[in-house]
Design a protein around this motif. Structure first.
Motif, PDB file in Angstrom:
ATOM      1  N   UNK A  53      -4.685   2.959  -6.112  1.00 31.11           N
ATOM      2  CA  UNK A  53      -5.092   4.102  -6.933  1.00 31.11           C
ATOM      3  C   UNK A  53      -6.179   4.658  -6.487  1.00 31.11           C
ATOM      4  N   UNK A  54      -6.557   6.314  -6.907  1.00 29.98           N
ATOM      5  CA  UNK A  54      -7.026   8.128  -6.252  1.00 29.98           C
ATOM      6  C   UNK A  54      -8.541   7.173  -5.981  1.00 29.98           C
ATOM      7  N   UNK A  55      -9.211   5.836  -6.625  1.00 33.31           N
ATOM      8  CA  UNK A  55     -10.140   5.426  -7.031  1.00 33.31           C
ATOM      9  C   UNK A  55     -10.637   4.596  -5.637  1.00 33.31           C
ATOM     10  N   UNK A  56      -9.439   3.904  -5.092  1.00 27.83           N
ATOM     11  CA  UNK A  56     -10.155   2.977  -4.378  1.00 27.83           C
ATOM     12  C   UNK A  56      -8.949   3.417  -2.563  1.00 27.83           C
ATOM     13  N   UNK A  57      -8.279   4.823  -3.110  1.00 26.55           N
ATOM     14  CA  UNK A  57      -8.772   5.655  -1.478  1.00 26.55           C
ATOM     15  C   UNK A  57      -9.472   5.837  -1.785  1.00 26.55           C
ATOM     16  N   UNK A  58     -10.556   6.546  -2.142  1.00 20.10           N
ATOM     17  CA  UNK A  58     -11.524   7.431  -2.305  1.00 20.10           C
ATOM     18  C   UNK A  58     -12.488   6.113  -1.373  1.00 20.10           C
ATOM     19  N   UNK A  59     -12.477   5.256  -1.872  1.00 19.11           N
ATOM     20  CA  UNK A  59     -13.521   4.146  -1.246  1.00 19.11           C
ATOM     21  C   UNK A  59     -13.362   3.686   0.367  1.00 19.11           C
ATOM     22  N   UNK A  60     -12.310   3.600   0.526  1.00 15.18           N
ATOM     23  CA  UNK A  60     -12.061   3.795   1.642  1.00 15.18           C
ATOM     24  C   UNK A  60     -10.439   3.642   2.322  1.00 15.18           C
ATOM     25  N   UNK A  61     -10.035   4.626   3.045  1.00 13.48           N
ATOM     26  CA  UNK A  61      -8.274   5.019   3.630  1.00 13.48           C
ATOM     27  C   UNK A  61      -8.530   4.586   5.124  1.00 13.48           C
ATOM     28  N   UNK A  62      -6.958   4.960   5.101  1.00 10.14           N
ATOM     29  CA  UNK A  62      -6.465   4.582   6.569  1.00 10.14           C
ATOM     30  C   UNK A  62      -6.713   6.280   6.595  1.00 10.14           C
ATOM     31  N   UNK A  63      -6.806   7.135   8.158  1.00  8.16           N
ATOM     32  CA  UNK A  63      -7.852   8.415   8.449  1.00  8.16           C
ATOM     33  C   UNK A  63      -6.376   9.409   8.333  1.00  8.16           C
ATOM     34  N   UNK A  64      -6.180   9.814   7.432  1.00  7.79           N
ATOM     35  CA  UNK A  64      -4.700  10.912   7.629  1.00  7.79           C
ATOM     36  C   UNK A  64      -4.062  10.659   6.799  1.00  7.79           C
ATOM     37  N   UNK A  65      -4.077   9.346   5.861  1.00 11.92           N
ATOM     38  CA  UNK A  65      -3.314   8.827   4.942  1.00 11.92           C
ATOM     39  C   UNK A  65      -2.848   9.564   3.947  1.00 11.92           C
ATOM     40  N   UNK A  66      -1.841   9.915   3.504  1.00  9.15           N
ATOM     41  CA  UNK A  66      -2.324  10.597   1.744  1.00  9.15           C
ATOM     42  C   UNK A  66      -2.158   9.653   0.563  1.00  9.15           C
ATOM     43  N   UNK A  67      -3.471  10.022  -0.298  1.00 15.88           N
ATOM     44  CA  UNK A  67      -2.562   8.801  -1.331  1.00 15.88           C
ATOM     45  C   UNK A  67      -1.773   9.558  -2.405  1.00 15.88           C
ATOM     46  N   UNK A  68      -1.357   8.495  -2.600  1.00 17.98           N
ATOM     47  CA  UNK A  68      -0.206   8.465  -3.755  1.00 17.98           C
ATOM     48  C   UNK A  68       0.171   7.788  -4.404  1.00 17.98           C
ATOM     49  N   UNK A  69      -0.435   7.396  -5.320  1.00 17.85           N
ATOM     50  CA  UNK A  69      -0.219   6.003  -6.009  1.00 17.85           C
ATOM     51  C   UNK A  69       1.004   5.766  -6.554  1.00 17.85           C
ATOM     52  N   UNK A  70       1.634   4.373  -6.182  1.00 19.62           N
ATOM     53  CA  UNK A  70       3.407   4.262  -6.473  1.00 19.62           C
ATOM     54  C   UNK A  70       3.369   4.690  -8.136  1.00 19.62           C
ATOM     55  N   UNK A  71       2.396   3.941  -9.124  1.00 22.79           N
ATOM     56  CA  UNK A  71       2.932   4.235 -10.230  1.00 22.79           C
ATOM     57  C   UNK A  71       2.915   5.404 -10.977  1.00 22.79           C
ATOM     58  N   UNK A  94      -2.300  -8.774   1.618  1.00 24.73           N
ATOM     59  CA  UNK A  94      -0.852  -9.373   1.384  1.00 24.73           C
ATOM     60  C   UNK A  94      -0.936  -9.912  -0.254  1.00 24.73           C
ATOM     61  N   UNK A  95      -2.170  -9.881  -0.487  1.00 27.42           N
ATOM     62  CA  UNK A  95      -2.432 -10.503  -2.412  1.00 27.42           C
ATOM     63  C   UNK A  95      -2.155  -8.859  -3.155  1.00 27.42           C
ATOM     64  N   UNK A  96      -1.403  -7.723  -2.682  1.00 25.28           N
ATOM     65  CA  UNK A  96      -1.108  -6.611  -3.423  1.00 25.28           C
ATOM     66  C   UNK A  96       0.220  -5.864  -3.874  1.00 25.28           C
ATOM     67  N   UNK A  97       0.728  -6.125  -3.697  1.00 32.01           N
ATOM     68  CA  UNK A  97       2.380  -5.202  -4.251  1.00 32.01           C
ATOM     69  C   UNK A  97       2.685  -3.797  -3.763  1.00 32.01           C
ATOM     70  N   UNK A  98       1.342  -3.284  -3.976  1.00 37.78           N
ATOM     71  CA  UNK A  98       1.056  -1.608  -4.433  1.00 37.78           C
ATOM     72  C   UNK A  98       2.349  -0.976  -3.132  1.00 37.78           C
ATOM     73  N   UNK A  99       2.212  -1.637  -1.697  1.00 45.68           N
ATOM     74  CA  UNK A  99       2.946  -0.980  -1.153  1.00 45.68           C
ATOM     75  C   UNK A  99       4.624  -1.251  -0.855  1.00 45.68           C
ATOM     76  N   UNK A 100       4.690  -2.862  -1.631  1.00 44.12           N
ATOM     77  CA  UNK A 100       6.072  -2.861  -1.597  1.00 44.12           C
ATOM     78  C   UNK A 100       6.930  -1.850  -3.312  1.00 44.12           C
ATOM     79  N   UNK A 101       5.989  -1.948  -3.654  1.00 45.06           N
ATOM     80  CA  UNK A 101       6.223  -0.746  -4.959  1.00 45.06           C
ATOM     81  C   UNK A 101       6.895   0.857  -4.721  1.00 45.06           C
TER      82      UNK A 101
END
Length: 148
Positions: A53-71, A94-101
């Motif tokens: 989610x964009x909220x999770x992205x704002x709390x911390x993300x890989x520098x340079x990453x683009x926020x694009x929620x799979x949903x 590993x407990x999240x499947x957002x990257x897989x989706x």
């Protein structure tokens, strides 16, 4: 104590079968050190996509990453993505499947993708920096030395 090896009990692949399987696995996944190396080197064809989610992205993300929620990913919402790029999708870990989706949806739409092993969790475990806020930020300097 059993005389039979627990490791061998399920059968063994031939060296050729192992090599083929592992080559396939490497085609689908990348790790934090390899992604960081490409981001530090500013390889323009490699794009990190945060599929949370964009909220999770704002709390911390890989520098340079683009926020694009799979949903939110569908044919219309991905129209702006460059099909000549490689998209590395990640989520919490590993407990999240957002990257897989995210990887699945993009691949179905014809994009080249890889999934980041362990997501943001493994990124941080490797001691790599995290950006905070809505801006993508970027990685500057730095040299990646993997322990593997």
């Amino acid at each position: 104590m059993s005389d039979q090896s627990a490791v061998k009990n399920s059968g063994l692949a031939s060296p050729a079968d192992s090599a083929a399987y592992l080559a396939e696995k490497l085609r689908f996944h990348t790790d934090a050190a390899d992604l960081a190396s490409d981001l530090y080197a500013k390889h323009p064809e490699v794009i990190a996509l945060d599929t949370r989610s964009s909220e999770a992205y704002e709390r911390g993300h890989i520098p340079g990453a683009i926020s694009f929620p799979h949903r939110l990913m569908d044919e219309a919402s991905t129209a702006w993505l460059d099909r000549n790029k490689v998209y590395v999708c990640y989520c919490d870990g590993i407990g999240c499947n957002g990257s897989t989706w995210g990887s699945y949806k993009l691949a179905k739409l014809g994009f080249t993708v890889k999934e980041l092993i362990g997501g943001l969790d493994f990124w941080q475990r490797d001691g790599l920096p995290v950006a905070v806020g809505a801006e993508a930020g970027g990685l500057a300097g730095g040299k990646i030395e993997c322990d593997c």
